[in-house]
Design a protein around this motif. Structure first.
Motif, PDB file in Angstrom:
ATOM      1  N   ALA A  12       0.839  -1.209   0.000  1.00  0.00           N
ATOM      2  CA  ALA A  12       0.000   0.000   0.000  1.00  0.00           C
ATOM      3  C   ALA A  12       0.868   1.251   0.000  1.00  0.00           C
ATOM      4  O   ALA A  12       0.601   2.200  -0.748  1.00  0.00           O
ATOM      5  CB  ALA A  12      -0.935  -0.016   1.204  1.00  0.00           C
ATOM      6  N   GLU A  13       1.907   1.262   0.815  1.00  0.00           N
ATOM      7  CA  GLU A  13       2.788   2.427   0.884  1.00  0.00           C
ATOM      8  C   GLU A  13       3.549   2.635  -0.418  1.00  0.00           C
ATOM      9  O   GLU A  13       3.825   3.757  -0.812  1.00  0.00           O
ATOM     10  CB  GLU A  13       3.756   2.291   2.059  1.00  0.00           C
ATOM     11  CG  GLU A  13       3.056   2.461   3.388  1.00  0.00           C
ATOM     12  CD  GLU A  13       3.949   2.244   4.589  1.00  0.00           C
ATOM     13  OE1 GLU A  13       5.090   1.746   4.423  1.00  0.00           O
ATOM     14  OE2 GLU A  13       3.506   2.561   5.703  1.00  0.00           O
ATOM     15  N   ARG A  19      -1.706   8.677   3.084  1.00  0.00           N
ATOM     16  CA  ARG A  19      -2.304   7.785   4.083  1.00  0.00           C
ATOM     17  C   ARG A  19      -3.062   8.612   5.110  1.00  0.00           C
ATOM     18  O   ARG A  19      -2.601   9.653   5.558  1.00  0.00           O
ATOM     19  CB  ARG A  19      -1.217   6.993   4.797  1.00  0.00           C
ATOM     20  CG  ARG A  19      -1.783   6.085   5.889  1.00  0.00           C
ATOM     21  CD  ARG A  19      -0.697   5.406   6.646  1.00  0.00           C
ATOM     22  NE  ARG A  19      -0.057   6.374   7.535  1.00  0.00           N
ATOM     23  CZ  ARG A  19       1.026   6.125   8.230  1.00  0.00           C
ATOM     24  NH1 ARG A  19       1.637   4.969   8.152  1.00  0.00           N
ATOM     25  NH2 ARG A  19       1.531   7.046   9.027  1.00  0.00           N
ATOM     26  N   ARG A  21      -4.799   7.829   8.875  1.00  0.00           N
ATOM     27  CA  ARG A  21      -4.901   6.855   9.970  1.00  0.00           C
ATOM     28  C   ARG A  21      -6.139   7.184  10.775  1.00  0.00           C
ATOM     29  O   ARG A  21      -6.347   8.330  11.166  1.00  0.00           O
ATOM     30  CB  ARG A  21      -3.661   6.925  10.849  1.00  0.00           C
ATOM     31  CG  ARG A  21      -3.605   5.852  11.881  1.00  0.00           C
ATOM     32  CD  ARG A  21      -2.212   5.826  12.507  1.00  0.00           C
ATOM     33  NE  ARG A  21      -2.106   4.722  13.410  1.00  0.00           N
ATOM     34  CZ  ARG A  21      -2.294   4.817  14.725  1.00  0.00           C
ATOM     35  NH1 ARG A  21      -2.570   5.978  15.272  1.00  0.00           N
ATOM     36  NH2 ARG A  21      -2.185   3.759  15.491  1.00  0.00           N
ATOM     37  N   TRP A  49      -7.900   2.154  -3.613  1.00  0.00           N
ATOM     38  CA  TRP A  49      -7.623   2.421  -2.200  1.00  0.00           C
ATOM     39  C   TRP A  49      -7.397   1.103  -1.464  1.00  0.00           C
ATOM     40  O   TRP A  49      -8.182   0.190  -1.600  1.00  0.00           O
ATOM     41  CB  TRP A  49      -8.788   3.160  -1.544  1.00  0.00           C
ATOM     42  CG  TRP A  49     -10.053   2.361  -1.605  1.00  0.00           C
ATOM     43  CD1 TRP A  49     -10.954   2.324  -2.631  1.00  0.00           C
ATOM     44  CD2 TRP A  49     -10.537   1.430  -0.630  1.00  0.00           C
ATOM     45  NE1 TRP A  49     -11.963   1.439  -2.355  1.00  0.00           N
ATOM     46  CE2 TRP A  49     -11.743   0.878  -1.122  1.00  0.00           C
ATOM     47  CE3 TRP A  49     -10.070   1.010   0.605  1.00  0.00           C
ATOM     48  CZ2 TRP A  49     -12.484  -0.070  -0.423  1.00  0.00           C
ATOM     49  CZ3 TRP A  49     -10.807   0.060   1.313  1.00  0.00           C
ATOM     50  CH2 TRP A  49     -12.002  -0.448   0.793  1.00  0.00           C
ATOM     51  N   SER A  54      -3.407  -0.621  11.445  1.00  0.00           N
ATOM     52  CA  SER A  54      -2.457   0.435  11.764  1.00  0.00           C
ATOM     53  C   SER A  54      -2.360   0.619  13.270  1.00  0.00           C
ATOM     54  O   SER A  54      -2.116   1.699  13.764  1.00  0.00           O
ATOM     55  CB  SER A  54      -2.921   1.740  11.094  1.00  0.00           C
ATOM     56  OG  SER A  54      -1.975   2.748  11.232  1.00  0.00           O
ATOM     57  N   SER A  65      -5.432   2.204   8.602  1.00  0.00           N
ATOM     58  CA  SER A  65      -4.949   3.199   7.654  1.00  0.00           C
ATOM     59  C   SER A  65      -5.654   2.984   6.328  1.00  0.00           C
ATOM     60  O   SER A  65      -5.862   1.839   5.905  1.00  0.00           O
ATOM     61  CB  SER A  65      -3.439   3.077   7.438  1.00  0.00           C
ATOM     62  OG  SER A  65      -2.742   3.549   8.563  1.00  0.00           O
ATOM     63  N   TYR A  67      -5.216   4.275   2.354  1.00  0.00           N
ATOM     64  CA  TYR A  67      -4.249   4.873   1.448  1.00  0.00           C
ATOM     65  C   TYR A  67      -4.965   5.394   0.203  1.00  0.00           C
ATOM     66  O   TYR A  67      -5.893   4.753  -0.298  1.00  0.00           O
ATOM     67  CB  TYR A  67      -3.190   3.837   1.042  1.00  0.00           C
ATOM     68  CG  TYR A  67      -2.358   3.368   2.195  1.00  0.00           C
ATOM     69  CD1 TYR A  67      -1.111   3.915   2.428  1.00  0.00           C
ATOM     70  CD2 TYR A  67      -2.814   2.381   3.059  1.00  0.00           C
ATOM     71  CE1 TYR A  67      -0.324   3.485   3.495  1.00  0.00           C
ATOM     72  CE2 TYR A  67      -2.044   1.954   4.129  1.00  0.00           C
ATOM     73  CZ  TYR A  67      -0.804   2.506   4.334  1.00  0.00           C
ATOM     74  OH  TYR A  67      -0.043   2.082   5.396  1.00  0.00           O
ATOM     75  N   ALA A  97       0.946  11.041   6.680  1.00  0.00           N
ATOM     76  CA  ALA A  97       0.161  10.335   7.684  1.00  0.00           C
ATOM     77  C   ALA A  97      -0.860  11.254   8.313  1.00  0.00           C
ATOM     78  O   ALA A  97      -0.722  11.649   9.453  1.00  0.00           O
ATOM     79  CB  ALA A  97       1.073   9.737   8.741  1.00  0.00           C
TER      80      ALA A  97
END
Length: 102
Positions: A12-13, A19, A21, A49, A54, A65, A67, A97
């Motif tokens: 995902a990152e 992102r 949270r 998405w 998280s 989270s 994304y 974040a």
């Protein structure tokens, strides 16, 4: 954290630069989670998405989270789902974040 969760987060990152949270209340998100997923599908596309665990170490399922491909989609999400909650940003914007929690 399970190896599969670690892989999901890394993927995902890698694919989604923004992102948010979200803190999860002790009793969970209930039907709101289905509504959030429906909104995400409608606004970001079904493959636009990912959502990953998280949580803080030792606190299973206390946060998740989501994304996004860009800050515009993240901003729209915050406007829709985080109204009335505190929103934290990094560097004056949502990239990185952002958090929304009660």
């Amino acid at each position: 954290m399970a190896a599969s969760s670690t892989f999901m987060i890394a993927e995902a990152e890698r694919r989604f630069p923004v992102r948010i949270r979200i803190g999860v209340p002790p009793d969970g998100l209930g039907s709101r989670l289905d509504q959030i997923k429906e909104w995400l599908d409608e606004n970001c596309g079904a493959n636009g998405w990912p959502m990953t665990p998280s949580g803080t170490r030792g606190m299973l399922n206390d946060a998740l989270s989501i994304y996004f491909a860009d800050a515009t989609l993240a901003s729209a999400f915050v406007a829709r789902w985080c109204a009335g909650y505190s929103v934290e940003t990094v560097g004056g914007g949502f990239p990185g974040a952002g958090r929304c929690h009660g």
